[in-house]
Motif scaffolding. Structure first.
Motif, mmCIF file in Angstrom:
data_model
loop_
_atom_site.group_PDB
_atom_site.id
_atom_site.type_symbol
_atom_site.label_atom_id
_atom_site.label_comp_id
_atom_site.label_asym_id
_atom_site.label_seq_id
_atom_site.Cartn_x
_atom_site.Cartn_y
_atom_site.Cartn_z
ATOM 1 N N PRO A 262 1.297 -3.304 -3.211
ATOM 2 C CA PRO A 262 1.262 -2.052 -3.782
ATOM 3 C C PRO A 262 2.551 -1.263 -4.813
ATOM 4 N N MET B 121 -2.008 5.133 2.545
ATOM 5 C CA MET B 121 -0.730 5.129 2.006
ATOM 6 C C MET B 121 -0.128 6.347 1.699
ATOM 7 N N TYR C 153 -0.288 2.664 7.679
ATOM 8 C CA TYR C 153 0.274 2.480 6.433
ATOM 9 C C TYR C 153 0.188 0.994 5.895
ATOM 10 N N HIS D 275 8.346 3.152 -1.771
ATOM 11 C CA HIS D 275 7.741 3.574 -0.621
ATOM 12 C C HIS D 275 8.024 4.954 -0.039
ATOM 13 N N CYS E 52 -1.619 -1.268 2.921
ATOM 14 C CA CYS E 52 -0.986 -1.892 1.923
ATOM 15 C C CYS E 52 -1.390 -3.261 2.005
ATOM 16 N N ARG F 142 -5.690 5.088 -1.004
ATOM 17 C CA ARG F 142 -4.465 5.785 -1.199
ATOM 18 C C ARG F 142 -4.208 6.987 0.069
ATOM 19 N N PRO G 33 1.249 6.809 -4.031
ATOM 20 C CA PRO G 33 0.723 5.577 -3.716
ATOM 21 C C PRO G 33 -0.501 5.098 -5.218
#
Length: 347
Positions: free
Chosen positions: A215, A255, A200, A228, A204, A252, A233
């Motif tokens: 992000p 995330m 993750y 978050h 970012c 995406r 995302p």
């Protein structure tokens, strides 16, 4: 670590190390360019801050970082020469690498997409090595990615790295790490982390490297944490419409709120990103103007439909001469009839 141009006092010493300029500062210590006077070589020397030197928790973290880095052999992790304690302060002696961190490079402007993918693929390899050793870095961010003049990238600062069985909280109940790149599961109660938490964070960083923007951006940390945890995302294409949708989907996915929906490893994320950029683009066909009718080829004679009876035909070549001959023939016939009629009448 973040860049710092402060200089240590001239002829400053720390044990058998002669200290030069400070090249980085972190939460637990300061990194200086130094010379090991015993071996006559320049090194990067990380020394604990005096304010944390007596804190048992910080000392344990510092010692853990030394043990972690010492057992990692990936070329994208800066090797250490040794570690120990001088005058009650712990230190870490590392190879000196000339270069800038990714945060500094991005401050100078966006990198080419291919270069961003190359650098972060190298970091993905370093993370994979740590994960296979049972470690989670927990602080993947641009300032912890060092790039040398040849474009070789290193993942640095394992100060808050932990095994997958360790908790994400300090003894005081604080979450450690940088909120701008922190996975949602690390912000939940109870917090948890594994290799996909680093995936993750890497996604970012990839987003920021490609767009120049983090992000999620918020004025207050509580708003950042909420984003978050809850916000979908963001799309790369809100900043870079020239990037393909396939790459947008990859970033995406890295995330995704649910760790199970992310790529299983850092190399898998970066391989997918590179594959997305290598896909051929569909050529865009310009639309015909609305006011112009499409041109049609003239049909061949064999293709023309037969004309119906009564249709007007366009006279072709020789049609006028044929009509004249018919008129002459009719006149001659009338003359012949007149001559015959005259002969009969005069008998």
């Amino acid at each position: 670590m973040t860049g710092d141009d402060r200089r240590a006092p001239a002829s400053a010493h720390f044990g058998h190390y002669e200290l030069h300029e400070v090249i980085g500062t972190g939460g637990m210590g300061q990194v200086a360019r130094a010379t090991d006077t015993r071996l006559g070589r320049d090194v990067a020397l990380k020394v604990m801050h005096p304010s944390t030197a007596t804190d048992d928790e910080y000392r344990a973290r510092f010692q853990r970082e030394a043990a972690i880095v010492a057992r990692l052999t990936d070329p994208h992790v800066i090797p250490i020469h040794g570690y120990g304690e001088i005058d009650g302060r712990l230190y870490l002696d590392m190879r000196l690498v000339e270069g800038r961190n990714l945060a500094q490079l991005l401050d100078r402007g966006l990198l080419e997409v291919s270069r961003s993918l190359d650098l972060l693929s190298q970091i993905g390899a370093a993370l994979d090595s740590a994960h296979r050793a049972g470690l989670v870095h927990r602080d993947v961010k641009p300032s912890n990615i060092l790039v040398d003049p040849k474009g070789f990238a290193y993942l640095v600062d394992f100060g808050i790295a932990a095994s997958v069985t360790q908790q994400d909280l300090t003894a005081t109940g604080q979450i450690v790490g940088s909120a701008s790149y922190m996975a949602p599961e690390r912000l939940q109660s109870p917090p948890r982390s594994d290799a996909r938490s680093d995936v993750y964070s890497l996604a970012c960083v990839l987003y920021q490297a490609l767009t120049g923007s983090k992000p999620f951006v918020a004025g207050e940390q509580v708003q950042l944490i909420s984003a978050h945890l809850n916000a979908p995302p963001p799309s790369l294409r809100q900043h870079r419409s020239d990037l393909p949708e396939a790459l947008d989907r990859v970033v995406r996915s890295g995330m995704a709120k649910d760790p199970a929906q992310r790529p299983a490893s850092a190399p898998e994320l970066m391989d997918a990103a590179r594959a997305a950029m290598s896909q051929p683009r569909r050529p865009v066909t310009p639309a015909a103007p609305r006011h112009a009718a499409p041109a049609a080829a003239a049909p061949r004679a064999a293709d023309r439909p037969p004309q119906s009876h009564g249709a007007t035909r366009t006279p072709g070549p020789g049609h006028g001469a044929t009509r004249t001959l018919w008129v002459v023939a009719a006149l001659m016939a009338l003359i012949c009839v007149a001559v015959v009629a005259y002969a009969i009448a005069t008998r």
